[in-house]
Design an enzyme around this catalytic site. Structure first.
Site, PDB file in Angstrom:
ATOM      1  N   ARG A   1      14.710  29.285 -14.851  1.00  0.00           N
ATOM      2  CA  ARG A   1      13.800  28.223 -14.430  1.00  0.00           C
ATOM      3  C   ARG A   1      13.171  27.582 -15.662  1.00  0.00           C
ATOM      4  O   ARG A   1      12.864  28.249 -16.637  1.00  0.00           O
ATOM      5  CB  ARG A   1      12.683  28.783 -13.536  1.00  0.00           C
ATOM      6  CG  ARG A   1      13.135  29.090 -12.119  1.00  0.00           C
ATOM      7  CD  ARG A   1      11.994  29.548 -11.251  1.00  0.00           C
ATOM      8  NE  ARG A   1      11.516  30.851 -11.639  1.00  0.00           N
ATOM      9  CZ  ARG A   1      10.439  31.092 -12.371  1.00  0.00           C
ATOM     10  NH1 ARG A   1       9.679  30.081 -12.803  1.00  0.00           N
ATOM     11  NH2 ARG A   1      10.089  32.312 -12.697  1.00  0.00           N
TER      12      ARG A   1
ATOM     13  N   HIS B   1       4.816  34.521  -2.957  1.00  0.00           N
ATOM     14  CA  HIS B   1       5.925  35.110  -3.727  1.00  0.00           C
ATOM     15  C   HIS B   1       5.907  36.618  -3.478  1.00  0.00           C
ATOM     16  O   HIS B   1       5.492  37.390  -4.340  1.00  0.00           O
ATOM     17  CB  HIS B   1       5.690  34.780  -5.206  1.00  0.00           C
ATOM     18  CG  HIS B   1       6.849  35.042  -6.108  1.00  0.00           C
ATOM     19  ND1 HIS B   1       6.709  35.213  -7.469  1.00  0.00           N
ATOM     20  CD2 HIS B   1       8.176  35.160  -5.866  1.00  0.00           C
ATOM     21  CE1 HIS B   1       7.893  35.413  -8.023  1.00  0.00           C
ATOM     22  NE2 HIS B   1       8.798  35.402  -7.069  1.00  0.00           N
TER      23      HIS B   1
ATOM     24  N   SER C   1       8.006  37.388 -11.380  1.00  0.00           N
ATOM     25  CA  SER C   1       9.464  37.413 -11.474  1.00  0.00           C
ATOM     26  C   SER C   1       9.941  38.537 -12.382  1.00  0.00           C
ATOM     27  O   SER C   1       9.367  38.770 -13.447  1.00  0.00           O
ATOM     28  CB  SER C   1       9.978  36.087 -12.025  1.00  0.00           C
ATOM     29  OG  SER C   1       9.684  35.066 -11.114  1.00  0.00           O
TER      30      SER C   1
ATOM     31  N   CYS D   1       9.783  41.717 -11.943  1.00  0.00           N
ATOM     32  CA  CYS D   1       8.861  42.857 -12.017  1.00  0.00           C
ATOM     33  C   CYS D   1       9.028  43.821 -10.847  1.00  0.00           C
ATOM     34  O   CYS D   1       8.133  44.615 -10.572  1.00  0.00           O
ATOM     35  CB  CYS D   1       7.425  42.384 -12.116  1.00  0.00           C
ATOM     36  SG  CYS D   1       7.079  41.584 -13.696  1.00  0.00           S
TER      37      CYS D   1
ATOM     38  N   ASP E   1      11.622  38.251  -1.749  1.00  0.00           N
ATOM     39  CA  ASP E   1      11.087  37.285  -2.716  1.00  0.00           C
ATOM     40  C   ASP E   1       9.983  36.388  -2.167  1.00  0.00           C
ATOM     41  O   ASP E   1       9.039  36.091  -2.881  1.00  0.00           O
ATOM     42  CB  ASP E   1      12.227  36.413  -3.256  1.00  0.00           C
ATOM     43  CG  ASP E   1      11.844  35.677  -4.531  1.00  0.00           C
ATOM     44  OD1 ASP E   1      11.425  36.339  -5.492  1.00  0.00           O
ATOM     45  OD2 ASP E   1      11.947  34.436  -4.555  1.00  0.00           O
TER      46      ASP E   1
ATOM     47  N   ARG F   1      22.229  36.799 -12.116  1.00  0.00           N
ATOM     48  CA  ARG F   1      21.793  36.963 -10.721  1.00  0.00           C
ATOM     49  C   ARG F   1      22.961  37.212  -9.778  1.00  0.00           C
ATOM     50  O   ARG F   1      24.097  36.843 -10.061  1.00  0.00           O
ATOM     51  CB  ARG F   1      21.078  35.685 -10.268  1.00  0.00           C
ATOM     52  CG  ARG F   1      19.829  35.340 -11.064  1.00  0.00           C
ATOM     53  CD  ARG F   1      18.608  35.879 -10.415  1.00  0.00           C
ATOM     54  NE  ARG F   1      17.417  35.760 -11.247  1.00  0.00           N
ATOM     55  CZ  ARG F   1      16.176  35.953 -10.774  1.00  0.00           C
ATOM     56  NH1 ARG F   1      15.976  36.257  -9.517  1.00  0.00           N
ATOM     57  NH2 ARG F   1      15.142  35.877 -11.580  1.00  0.00           N
TER      58      ARG F   1
HETATM   59  P1  GTP Z   1      12.461  37.761  -9.027  1.00  0.00           P
HETATM   60  O1  GTP Z   1      13.610  37.918  -8.111  1.00  0.00           O
HETATM   61  O2  GTP Z   1      12.776  37.039 -10.305  1.00  0.00           O
HETATM   62  O3  GTP Z   1      11.234  37.182  -8.386  1.00  0.00           O
HETATM   63  O4  GTP Z   1      12.073  39.255  -9.578  1.00  0.00           O
HETATM   64  P2  GTP Z   1      11.866  40.645  -8.814  1.00  0.00           P
HETATM   65  O5  GTP Z   1      10.398  40.908  -8.740  1.00  0.00           O
HETATM   66  O6  GTP Z   1      12.647  40.734  -7.568  1.00  0.00           O
HETATM   67  O7  GTP Z   1      12.453  41.683  -9.880  1.00  0.00           O
HETATM   68  P3  GTP Z   1      13.528  42.873  -9.690  1.00  0.00           P
HETATM   69  O8  GTP Z   1      13.247  43.776  -8.519  1.00  0.00           O
HETATM   70  O9  GTP Z   1      14.872  42.287  -9.722  1.00  0.00           O
HETATM   71  O10 GTP Z   1      13.235  43.734 -11.017  1.00  0.00           O
HETATM   72  C1  GTP Z   1      13.705  43.341 -12.242  1.00  0.00           C
HETATM   73  C2  GTP Z   1      13.496  44.369 -13.312  1.00  0.00           C
HETATM   74  O11 GTP Z   1      12.461  45.299 -13.034  1.00  0.00           O
HETATM   75  C3  GTP Z   1      14.743  45.193 -13.562  1.00  0.00           C
HETATM   76  O12 GTP Z   1      14.964  45.225 -14.952  1.00  0.00           O
HETATM   77  C4  GTP Z   1      14.397  46.568 -13.044  1.00  0.00           C
HETATM   78  O13 GTP Z   1      15.079  47.572 -13.727  1.00  0.00           O
HETATM   79  C5  GTP Z   1      12.907  46.626 -13.271  1.00  0.00           C
HETATM   80  N1  GTP Z   1      12.245  47.544 -12.328  1.00  0.00           N
HETATM   81  C6  GTP Z   1      12.141  47.407 -10.994  1.00  0.00           C
HETATM   82  N2  GTP Z   1      11.469  48.452 -10.450  1.00  0.00           N
HETATM   83  C7  GTP Z   1      11.123  49.252 -11.479  1.00  0.00           C
HETATM   84  C8  GTP Z   1      10.398  50.475 -11.577  1.00  0.00           C
HETATM   85  O14 GTP Z   1       9.927  51.036 -10.587  1.00  0.00           O
HETATM   86  N3  GTP Z   1      10.218  50.992 -12.817  1.00  0.00           N
HETATM   87  C9  GTP Z   1      10.719  50.394 -13.948  1.00  0.00           C
HETATM   88  N4  GTP Z   1      10.512  50.959 -15.113  1.00  0.00           N
HETATM   89  N5  GTP Z   1      11.427  49.240 -13.893  1.00  0.00           N
HETATM   90  C10 GTP Z   1      11.611  48.676 -12.680  1.00  0.00           C
HETATM   91 MN    MN Z   2      14.055  39.394  -6.742  1.00  0.00          MN
HETATM   92 MN    MN Z   3      11.033  35.316  -7.386  1.00  0.00          MN
END
Ligand code: GTP
Ligand code: MN
Ligand code: MN
Length: 618
Positions: free
Chosen positions: A91, A259, A281, A283, A306, A398
Site C-alpha cells: 500500500r 480493521h 497490518s 501484526c 481483516d 500475499r
Molecule cells: P494484515 O493482513 O496486513 O492486516 O496483517 P495481519 O494482522 O493479518 O498479520 P498476520 O496475521 O498475517 O501476521 C503477520 C506476521 O505476524 C507474521 O510474520 C507472523 O509470523 C507474525 N505473527 C503472528 N502471530 C504471531 C505471534 O503470536 N507471535 C509472533 N512472534 N509473531 C506472530
Molecule cells: Mn491479514
Molecule cells: Mn489489514
C-alpha cells in the site's frame, strides 16, 4: 440481450445467482460506466457476472499475458503465482488521500487534498488511461447478499488480476448487481493501472504507473485509484471501501467499520463467545483468526481475518459481520508450525502474489518450512539459493483465497444477522512495555487503549520497518475522516451500548515483547489460545485481575501456562511495567494527542491523566 445460461458454482456467488439481462442493468450504473468509458476510452467494456466459467477464462487470459503462472496442478490444484512490478508491492500511504471538503475533516493523520484539486489532477491521468484494454464492470456486495448490514459497490477496472482478486475477496457479480437493480445504494469506484496501450504495443506482465493516487471522496462516497495493481491499492472493495468510505458511512449511520478479525471461541464446557480484534497490518490478525489452541478442549473458529462491521442489533447487543468473502493474507511467517490452518486453507484455488517458485512448480516463502529448498526462483523471477542473502519471497507477499476454504471457518461466518460480540481486543507489535494482556476498566478506558495502540512498523506499507508509530485502532491508514471525530464516535457508541444492553469487555494484547537479547518472550501463535482462555474466564467472572497503571493483568497463577517451556522470569518480564517507561509512554501519548488540538474528546484527556496518577501512585 445477454443470453448466456446461468452458471452457478462461482466461489462466492450463491448458486441462485441471477443473470441480469442487459435491459435490466440499473440505469445509474450504466450511466456511470458510460461516463468513465468516455473518459478512459477502453477498447471494450465487459460486465462481470461472477461465474466460474468467467473466472476460468480470466485466469487463462492472465496466464497467456504472463501476469500469472499456473502452479503444478498435482501439488497445488488450480492455483497461480503473480509477480508484481518490483515497485508495486505494498500500500502506498503517501499517495492515499482523503478528499473531504474541509481539510480538518480528513484530520492530521490523513493526506488531504481539496476535492476539486484532486479531480483536476486525476482527470488528465484517467483521460485515455484504458486505451487498448478492457474496462471491467465489477458489481460487488460487502457482506452476505440481502443482509441489512451489507453494502454494495461497483468497481470499474482495467486489470483482470484485480477482477479475479475481487471475485475471491467479495460477493462479486450478478447477485450484487441484482440487489443494486432493486434499489440498494452503491459506492462507485474507478481503478486504472495507468498503462494505456498503443495500437499493436505489447503489454507487460504487470502493467502499472510510477504515478499513483488512491483518492477517496467521502461526501460523494466515491473512490478513484490510479497507477497500482497491488491489492491494498487496487482491490477497492477492501481497504478503500470497507474501511475508509465505510468508516464515514458508519459515522453517519451509527455503526463501526473496523480493521478487525472476528473469531468464535468454544470453551471445554461448550460455551460460545465471539471476539473482535484490531491489530495493525502484519501484526497477527490472520494468525489469530485461524488459531488452533494448544490447550485441550478449546476451539477457535474463523469468521473474518481483516475487516469487521459492527452494529447495535435490534436486541441491543453488539453484532458484527465480516464484509469480505476471502482472505488476502501475509504469506511470510505463515507456516506449518505457526499457522497450520492457513497452510491447509491454501491447498488449491489460491492466487499467490510475490512468493517464490519451487522447482517442482509449487510455492515457498520464508517461514513456510524451517529449511528452505536448495533452489528457488525468487519473487523477482531470479535464481535463488539459501546463500543468496536476500528473502526469496517479498516480505509483504500475499495469498488470496476464498474464506469458505478455511477448515476453521465457522458455520455462522456469513450469518446475515452477524454474531454477538462479547469482547474486543486491541494489540500491536511492541518489544517493550506493553504487557502480554491487560483488561480495560470499562468501555471508555478501552477506547483509550484503542486510541493509543502503537506498533513497530512492518512491511505491509512503504516506510521504515521497525520504527514505532501510533496506529490508533489499527486504523491509521484506514480511517476515512478525522481520527479525533472517530474517537468521539467510539465513545458515543459506548454510551448507546450502555443504554441498551451488555457492553463488551475490552482487552489489549502484545505477542511481540522481547528479551534484552531480542528474542520473543511469548511463544505466540497456538499458545495465544491461553490468553483467550483467560479472557473467557474473565467473561465468566472466574478469573481475577491485579490492577496496574495500564489496566488489569491476570492474577498470579491464573494465566494457564501449564506445559509451556516458559521460564518464571520471562513470565514476569511479560508483565513488567517500569515507572520510567510508563512516564515516557504517557508523555508520548500526550504528544500524540496534541496533534488533534481541540478536537480531541475530553474523555481521552481524562484517561491520560488517570494513567499519569496511577503511574505516580505505583
Ligand atoms: P494484515 O493482513 O496486513 O492486516 O496483517 P495481519 O494482522 O493479518 O498479520 P498476520 O496475521 O498475517 O501476521 C503477520 C506476521 O505476524 C507474521 O510474520 C507472523 O509470523 C507474525 N505473527 C503472528 N502471530 C504471531 C505471534 O503470536 N507471535 C509472533 N512472534 N509473531 C506472530
Ligand atoms: Mn491479514
Ligand atoms: Mn489489514
Amino acid at each position: 440481450p445477454d443470453a448466456r445460461p446461468e452458471i452457478t458454482t462461482a466461489a462466492n456467488s450463491p448458486s441462485s445467482a441471477p443473470v441480469v439481462l442487459e435491459a435490466d442493468r440499473p440505469a445509474d450504473v450504466v450511466a456511470f460506466v458510460e461516463r468513465i468509458a468516455r473518459l478512459t476510452t477502453p477498447d471494450q467494456i465487459y460486465w462481470v457476472d461472477g461465474s466460474t466459467r468467467e473466472r476460468h477464462a480470466l485466469l487463462q487470459q492472465l496466464v497467456a499475458a504472463g501476469t500469472l503462472t499456473q502452479l503444478n496442478p498435482d501439488i497445488r490444484p488450480y492455483s497461480f503465482l503473480a509477480r508484481s512490478d518490483e515497485r508495486d508491492v505494498a500500500r502506498v500511504e503517501e499517495r492515499t488521500f482523503i478528499c473531504s471538503e474541509r481539510e480538518e475533516d480528513a484530520g492530521p493523520t490523513n493526506n488531504w487534498m481539496a476535492p476539486e484539486q484532486m479531480r483536476a489532477e486525476l482527470e488528465p491521468l484517467f483521460t485515455g488511461s484504458m486505451r487498448g484494454r478492457t474496462l471491467y464492470v465489477v458489481p460487488f456486495a460487502m457482506g452476505p447478499i440481502g443482509s441489512s448490514m451489507t453494502r454494495y459497490g461497483v468497481q470499474l477496472t482495467d486489470s483482470p488480476y484485480v477482477v479475479v482478486s475481487m471475485g475471491t475477496m467479495t460477493r462479486m457479480g450478478s447477485a450484487a448487481l441484482a440487489q443494486i437493480a432493486r434499489g440498494q445504494s452503491w459506492v462507485p469506484a474507478v481503478h486504472s493501472v495507468g498503462a494505456p496501450l498503443n495500437n499493436g504495443q505489447k503489454d507487460v506482465p504487470w502493467p502499472c504507473n510510477e504515478t499513483k493516487y488512491i483518492a477517496h471522496f467521502p461526501k460523494e462516497r466515491e473512490i478513484w485509484s490510479y497507477g497500482s495493481a497491488y491489492g491494498g491499492n487496487a482491490i477497492l472493495a477492501k481497504k478503500a471501501f470497507a474501511l475508509r468510505i465505510a468508516s464515514v458511512m458508519a459515522r453517519d449511520e451509527g455503526w463501526l467499520a473496523e480493521h478487525m478479525l472476528l473469531i468464535k471461541v468454544t470453551s471445554p464446557a461448550g460455551k460460545k463467545y465471539h471476539m473482535a480484534a484490531a491489530f495493525p497490518s502484519a501484526c497477527g490478525k490472520t494468525n489469530l483468526a485461524m488459531l488452533t489452541p494448544t490447550t485441550p478442549g478449546w476451539t477457535v473458529e474463523t469468521i473474518g481475518d481483516d475487516i469487521a462491521w459492527l452494529h447495535i442489533g435490534k436486541d441491543g447487543r453488539l453484532r458484527a459481520i465480516n464484509p469480505e468473502a476471502g482472505f488476502f493474507g501475509v504469506a511470510p511467517g505463515t507456516g506449518i508450525s505457526t499457522n497450520r490452518t492457513a497452510v491447509d486453507t491454501l491447498w488449491g484455488n489460491t492466487i499467490f502474489t510475490n512468493v517464490a517458485l519451487r522447482e517442482d512448480g509449487d510455492v515457498w516463502w520464508e517461514g513456510l518450512t524451517d529449511t528452505p529448498p536448495a533452489r528457488l526462483i525468487d519473487w523477482r523471477g531470479e535464481e535463488w539459493t539459501p546463500d543468496s542473502g536476500r528473502p526469496a519471497a517479498h516480505p509483504n507477499s500475499r495469498f488470496t483465497v476464498a474464506a469458505h476454504q478455511a477448515p476453521s471457518i465457522a458455520d455462522t461466518w456469513d450469518d446475515p444477522e452477524g454474531v454477538v460480540i462479547d469482547a474486543i481486543i486491541f494489540g500491536g507489535r511492541r518489544r517493550a512495555l506493553a504487557p502480554l494482556v491487560v483488561e480495560a476498566r470499562d468501555w471508555d478506558h478501552g477506547v483509550f487503549m484503542g486510541a493509543t495502540i502503537s506498533s513497530e512498523q512492518t512491511a505491509a506499507a512503504e516506510g521504515t520497518v521497525g520504527q514505532l508509530r501510533r496506529d490508533p485502532f489499527a486504523m491509521l491508514p484506514f480511517a476515512g475522516y478525522n481520527m479525533a471525530d472517530y474517537f468521539a464516535h467510539w465513545l458515543d457508541f459506548g454510551k448507546r451500548l450502555r443504554r441498551s444492553a451488555r457492553v463488551p469487555r475490552v482487552f489489549q494484547v502484545n505477542w511481540f515483547r522481547k528479551s534484552p537479547e531480542g528474542k520473543f518472550l511469548w511463544p505466540g501463535f497456538g499458545e495465544n489460545g491461553r490468553v483467550i482462555e483467560w479472557m473467557v474466564a474473565r467473561l465468566e467472572s472466574e478469573a481475577c485481575i491485579d490492577e496496574t497503571p495500564l489496566g488489569g493483568i491476570p492474577r498470579q497463577g491464573e494465566l494457564n501456562v501449564a506445559g509451556l517451556d516458559l521460564p518464571e522470569e520471562d513470565l514476569t518480564e511479560l508483565f513488567r511495567m517500569d515507572t520510567d517507561e510508563l512516564e515516557a509512554e504517557a508523555d508520548d501519548v500526550e504528544h500524540f494527542f496534541q496533534t488533534f488540538g481541540d478536537k480531541l474528546p475530553a474523555e481521552l484527556r481524562h484517561q491520560l491523566s488517570h494513567l499519569r496518577s496511577r503511574v505516580r501512585a505505583q
